[in-house]
Design a protein around this motif. Structure first.
Motif, PDB file in Angstrom:
ATOM      1  N   LEU A  49     -12.118 125.070  60.887  1.00 17.18           N
ATOM      2  CA  LEU A  49     -11.732 125.392  59.501  1.00 17.18           C
ATOM      3  C   LEU A  49     -10.853 126.644  59.445  1.00 17.18           C
ATOM      4  CD1 LEU A  49     -15.088 124.760  57.557  1.00 17.18           C
ATOM      5  CD2 LEU A  49     -12.934 123.550  57.177  1.00 17.18           C
ATOM      6  N   HIS A  50     -11.054 127.542  60.422  1.00 14.19           N
ATOM      7  CA  HIS A  50     -10.297 128.800  60.426  1.00 14.19           C
ATOM      8  C   HIS A  50      -9.127 128.794  61.406  1.00 14.19           C
ATOM      9  CE1 HIS A  50     -13.995 130.068  58.379  1.00 14.19           C
ATOM     10  NE2 HIS A  50     -13.205 130.949  57.799  1.00 14.19           N
ATOM     11  N   ASP A  51      -8.835 127.639  62.010  1.00 15.40           N
ATOM     12  CA  ASP A  51      -7.821 127.603  63.075  1.00 15.40           C
ATOM     13  C   ASP A  51      -6.466 127.190  62.503  1.00 15.40           C
ATOM     14  OD1 ASP A  51      -6.263 127.047  65.330  1.00 15.40           O
ATOM     15  OD2 ASP A  51      -8.029 126.431  66.490  1.00 15.40           O
ATOM     16  N   PRO A  52      -5.468 128.083  62.568  1.00 13.90           N
ATOM     17  CA  PRO A  52      -4.156 127.727  61.998  1.00 13.90           C
ATOM     18  C   PRO A  52      -3.454 126.592  62.745  1.00 13.90           C
ATOM     19  CG  PRO A  52      -4.063 129.883  63.097  1.00 13.90           C
ATOM     20  CD  PRO A  52      -5.506 129.440  63.126  1.00 13.90           C
ATOM     21  N   ARG A  53      -3.980 126.203  63.906  1.00 10.88           N
ATOM     22  CA  ARG A  53      -3.384 125.063  64.627  1.00 10.88           C
ATOM     23  C   ARG A  53      -3.893 123.730  64.075  1.00 10.88           C
ATOM     24  NH1 ARG A  53      -5.295 126.572  70.470  1.00 10.88           N
ATOM     25  NH2 ARG A  53      -7.164 126.879  69.188  1.00 10.88           N
ATOM     26  N   GLY A 329     -16.759 123.921  52.238  1.00  8.09           N
ATOM     27  CA  GLY A 329     -15.739 124.054  53.278  1.00  8.09           C
ATOM     28  C   GLY A 329     -15.662 125.485  53.762  1.00  8.09           C
ATOM     29  N   GLY A 330     -14.470 125.925  54.149  1.00  7.27           N
ATOM     30  CA  GLY A 330     -14.289 127.284  54.657  1.00  7.27           C
ATOM     31  C   GLY A 330     -12.834 127.511  55.001  1.00  7.27           C
ATOM     32  N   GLY A 331     -12.481 128.781  55.244  1.00  9.91           N
ATOM     33  CA  GLY A 331     -11.093 129.103  55.584  1.00  9.91           C
ATOM     34  C   GLY A 331     -10.197 129.073  54.351  1.00  9.91           C
TER      35      GLY A 331
END
Ligand code: HEM
Length: 388
Positions: A49-53, A329-331
């Motif tokens: 959820l926090h991964d910009p990829r 969710g998250g991010g």
């Protein structure tokens, strides 16, 4: 035996998907035959959820998507411009100002249950309140509220996941989003000439969003405001009626509704899966390399019951000191409507728990709506002795 995720998607999985999610967690990152990677453990979901990829970008549309289907920086700009007229989390704003109306609408809905002994709490309470509130926030006239029920239902059926009937679903989705777009487009034009004290008028007056951007944002909020809180409220009453000890505690101490709603978001989350992510590069998570271009499904409902993160996860508890769930969710895409959804659920459930005397379930399990993504009862019929 078919893999647990296919059984989550099958209609037979709807009443109780949680044992299937437990099986799924044995393989935290599971490749499906269609090339989708399903991720089901708490830590792995949070990291993605926090991964910009990992992209949320919808590339299959013939138009620019609403901000839920965009990546930063486009996402952030549109979310910020909409948030300005919604009230950021934990600050008094439009949402808090709605509280008296929310209470009045809820009281009216529960008053209407008096004088008989049976009601469908989905149709009569859980659906009308969130719809009335999102329409009021956006500036949709009350007389139009009835038009969206069937449209919103149809749209949910087109969400997937799965690749087999994708073309057919896309066609159906285009038709129904066309109806929403035309309705909101006409409303934006009307508000431009005759502004009110509502979100659409606010976004128009700012002059920072195009007409299309305002329409897309309006459609997103209208749909998100329809199809999620309804399930939180219905799942809430279902869970209380299945757990008389919990119901008795909330009746005795209405302040417990706050931890109860948080626990519901963990235990019976309205959004079970996020099925719209794509890996932009090869990335390794939970020891598995997901190749660039692969679709990713995040099984939020499985992550929120991961025993590696939550003690005794299959028990509904009002006493969890920290309730870290994935319900919203998250991010960067963390639920925009979370403060509204929480307040609506707290008010409605308090009213139902406080005023229905001797409530009992008529069907357990109740009939479910078909979607495995936005999961909830189609009807929740209860018998009761009286309404106070
Ligand atoms: C996003 C859950 C109510 C508006 C999300 C996401 C979840 C979620 C899991 C993340 C989606 C993703 O990452 O792709 C819920 C639940 C609700 C609820 C469980 C009710 C109990 C609402 C309401 C509104 C709303 C009432 C409208 C006011 C949105 C929007 C997004 C979103 C606009 C996209 C945010 C972004 O992309 O930045 N919601 N939601 N939600 N939600 Fe909610």
């Amino acid at each position: 035996m078919t893999c647990p995720f296919q059984r989550v998607l099958a209609p037979s999985g709807r009443p109780d998907p949680y044992p299937l999610y437990a099986e799924l967690r044995a393989t935290p990152v599971a490749r499906q035959d269609d090339g989708t990677y399903v991720v089901s453990t708490y830590q792995e979901i949070v990291s993605l959820l926090h991964d910009p990829r990992v992209s949320s970008r919808r590339r299959d549309l013939d138009r620019t998507p609403a901000f839920i289907g965009l990546d930063p920086p486009e996402h952030d700009r549109l979310r910020r411009l909409a948030m300005r007229h919604f009230g950021p989390p934990r600050s008094p704003g439009r949402i808090d100002a709605l509280r008296p109306q929310m209470q009045a609408v809820t009281t009216g809905l529960v008053d209407a249950l008096a004088g008989r002994n049976r009601a469908d709490l989905v149709e009569e309470v859980a659906y009308p309140l969130p719809v009335a509130m999102i329409c009021r926030l956006l500036g949709v006239p009350a007389e139009d509220e009835g038009r969206f029920h069937a449209w919103a239902d149809e749209l949910i059926e087109t969400l997937g996941p799965g690749e087999e009937d994708r073309a057919e679903r896309e066609q159906a989705r285009r038709e129904v989003t066309g109806r929403f777009d035309r309705y909101l487009g006409d409303l934006v034009d009307a508000r431009r000439h005759d502004p009110g004290d509502d979100m659409l008028s606010g976004m128009i007056a700012d002059g920072e969003m195009t007409r299309d951007e305002i329409v897309r944002t309006g459609v997103l909020l209208l749909i998100a405001g329809h199809e999620t809180t309804i399930n939180l409220i219905a799942n809430g009453m279902l869970t209380f009626l299945r757990n008389p000890g919990v119901l008795a505690r909330v009746q005795a101490d209405p302040g417990l509704i706050v931890p109860a709603v948080e626990e519901l978001l963990r235990f019976e989350p309205p959004v079970q899966l996020i099925s719209s992510r794509v890996a932009l590069e090869d990335l390794t998570v939970g020891g598995v390399t997901i190749p660039a271009g692969s679709p990713i499904t995040l099984a939020l409902a499985a992550g929120s019951r991961d025993p590696a993160h939550v003690p005794d996860p299959d028990r509904f508890s009002l006493d969890r000191p920290r309730n870290e769930h994935l319900g919203f969710g998250g991010g960067v895409h963390y639920c925009f409507g979370a403060p509204l959804a929480r307040l609506e659920a707290q008010i409605v459930l308090t009213e139902l728990v406080g005023r229905l005397r001797g409530p009992r379930l008529v069907d357990d399990p109740p009939p479910y709506r078909p979607s495995p993504i936005l999961r909830g009862p189609r009807h929740l019929v209860v018998d009761y002795d009286d309404v106070t």
